[in-house]
Design a protein around this motif. Structure first.
Motif, PDB file in Angstrom:
ATOM      1  N   GLU A 332      46.095  25.016 -38.514  1.00 62.44           N
ATOM      2  CA  GLU A 332      46.674  25.063 -37.177  1.00 62.44           C
ATOM      3  C   GLU A 332      48.149  24.663 -37.257  1.00 62.44           C
ATOM      4  O   GLU A 332      48.568  23.932 -38.156  1.00 62.44           O
ATOM      5  CB  GLU A 332      45.931  24.107 -36.232  1.00 62.44           C
ATOM      6  N   GLY A 336      50.987  26.035 -31.806  1.00 57.97           N
ATOM      7  CA  GLY A 336      49.853  26.856 -31.382  1.00 57.97           C
ATOM      8  C   GLY A 336      49.763  28.191 -32.068  1.00 57.97           C
ATOM      9  O   GLY A 336      48.883  28.997 -31.723  1.00 57.97           O
ATOM     10  N   ARG A 343      44.985  26.021 -31.730  1.00 60.46           N
ATOM     11  CA  ARG A 343      45.290  24.776 -31.019  1.00 60.46           C
ATOM     12  C   ARG A 343      46.763  24.425 -31.181  1.00 60.46           C
ATOM     13  O   ARG A 343      47.427  24.861 -32.108  1.00 60.46           O
ATOM     14  CB  ARG A 343      44.425  23.635 -31.554  1.00 60.46           C
ATOM     15  N   ARG A 344      47.233  23.551 -30.274  1.00 59.16           N
ATOM     16  CA  ARG A 344      48.623  23.143 -30.350  1.00 59.16           C
ATOM     17  C   ARG A 344      48.765  21.659 -29.997  1.00 59.16           C
ATOM     18  O   ARG A 344      47.927  21.082 -29.325  1.00 59.16           O
ATOM     19  CB  ARG A 344      49.491  23.978 -29.396  1.00 59.16           C
TER      20      ARG A 344
END
Length: 447
Positions: A332, A336, A343-344
């Motif tokens: 990740e 993002g 995800r961020r």
């Protein structure tokens, strides 16, 4: 392995505390039982005195109408004289009643210090229904530490005929009560000492058992760590033909985790995840995994699936399940744009954000079949360009502080040093967790 002093201290403190609590409880229980026994002693002593009184007036009990009442009174008064006063106790107030509870004779000792309390007992009356049902009745009272018993019993003559009642207040001598209380205290103290002695005798047994359990636990942890090692090394060898990457990247991750203040639980998850971050590559075809050139878009999509494979693999083990955040989240990106969930920021587990920096640092500074190792300056410049996009700024800033010592100690090193240092670092979190919370610091690189 020898147990740490803190374990012994904890064991001693808890054992002493438990022994003292149990000893106090046993002492209180025994004391309560013994005090009840004192009441029984008082009742028995009073009952024996009443029986002696019956035999002393038996001649009048055999006579009609309770015989000579004056003679009964003189008999009752005799124990109250100073010379005849029995050492164990005496009736300080006593009455002989006929079958209709009418008084036939009485005697008392007004000099008794609690005579008022004795008169109050008699004035309060007795339980006549209980007396008629059982033939005896008693009630123990305490006045200023002294025990007195108000009792009544049916009187029978020598022919076994019911001819009246004896009612009295019997006072136990202070010496008898003192001896009884001392005996009760001694018994309670002995019981408490037995509990403490038992705890003392059990201590070496418990410590031996604790050492055995600790040894078995250490063996199990070592076995788990070896399995972790083997799994990680197997994947690393299939991917890059060397397992040293796993050792180095795990060391980098541990040091960065310490620098960013991860908890011990997070550190254990980070270490497991670092070893197994690419375990899912076992499900990727060799034609893709070992391809020397760039991957096509379709091949890259298939390569991404190693994250899901890894999640499935570690999810099958309760001991490895906490590695999932690293295995799933190490690709990740902070902005993002990463995979596999996109995800961020803080939605990415912190252990994954930590590992991402360590993983890229090792990848850039390591020689691979398809690339040469980059120098320290160039590597740090690439990491800096990823600040806020690829990497968590706070984590990257923490890594900048420790990167020079890590580069000096481990980069391009393929000997036993990384394996040895990682083993020692891991002991803190899996075997010998340092109660003082001291972290590991790399030694200076030696030849």
């Amino acid at each position: 392995m020898a147990q740490r002093p803190s374990i012994h201290r904890t064991l001693v403190v808890r054992l002493v505390f438990a022994a003292l609590c149990i000893a106090a409880l046993v002492m209180a229980l025994v004391l309560w039982v013994e005090m009840r026994n004192i009441d029984a002693v008082v009742k028995n002593q009073a009952a024996a005195a009443a029986q002696r009184l019956r035999w002393a007036i038996m001649e009048d009990l055999d006579a009609p109408g309770l015989g000579d009442h004056d003679r009964i009174r003189r008999t009752l008064e005799k124990p109250l004289s100073v010379k005849a006063r029995p050492p164990g106790g005496l009736f300080v107030l006593v009455r002989i009643l006929d079958t209709d509870y009418a008084e036939a004779a009485a005697a008392s000792d007004p000099s008794y210090e609690h005579f008022g309390a004795a008169k109050a007992c008699v004035a309060a009356g007795m339980d006549r229904s209980a007396l008629q049902e059982r033939g005896t009745w008693e009630k123990v009272s305490r006045v200023d530490g002294s025990a007195i018993i108000h009792l009544a019993s049916a009187l029978e003559n020598s022919r076994g005929e019911h001819v009246g009642y004896a009612e009295g207040v019997y006072a136990v001598s202070p010496a008898v009560l003192a001896r009884a209380r001392l005996q009760a205290a001694v018994v309670a103290l002995v019981a408490a000492l037995i509990v403490l002695l038992t705890a003392l005798l059990l201590y070496p047994v418990i410590t031996r058992l604790l050492r055995r359990v600790s040894g078995l636990t250490d063996d199990l942890l070592h076995a788990n760590m070896e399995i972790l090692n083997v799994l990680g090394s197997a994947i690393a060898k299939r991917d890059s033909d060397t397992d040293i990457h796993n050792y180095r990247v795990t060391i980098y991750a541990i040091r960065l985790g310490q620098e960013t203040g991860l908890s011990d639980d997070e550190m254990r998850a980070l270490i497991k995840g670092a070893f197994l971050h690419d375990v899912g590559k076992i499900g990727i075809r060799d034609s893709i995994l070992l391809k020397p050139g760039n991957l096509t878009e379709e091949e890259f999509e298939e390569m991404k699936q190693h994250v899901r494979h890894g999640r499935d693999i570690v999810g099958r083990s309760s001991w490895l399940s906490d590695a999932a955040p690293v295995v799933v989240g190490h690709h990740e990106r902070y902005d993002g744009s990463g995979y596999i969930e996109g995800r961020r920021g803080s939605d990415i587990p912190k252990v994954a954000r930590v590992f991402a920096v360590a993983d890229v640092f090792d990848a850039l500074t390591s020689k691979r079949p398809y690339k040469e190792a980059l120098g320290f300056g160039e590597t740090m410049a690439i990491l800096a360009r990823g600040r806020g996009t690829h990497f968590d700024p706070g984590v990257l800033d923490a890594f900048v502080k420790i990167a020079p010592s890590l580069y000096e100690a481990y980069v391009a090193r393929d000997d036993a040093r990384p394996r040895h240092d990682l083993r020692e670092m891991g002991r803190r979190y899996f075997v010998d967790k340092d109660p003082r919370g001291r972290g590991w610091r790399p030694c200076k690189r030696t030849a």
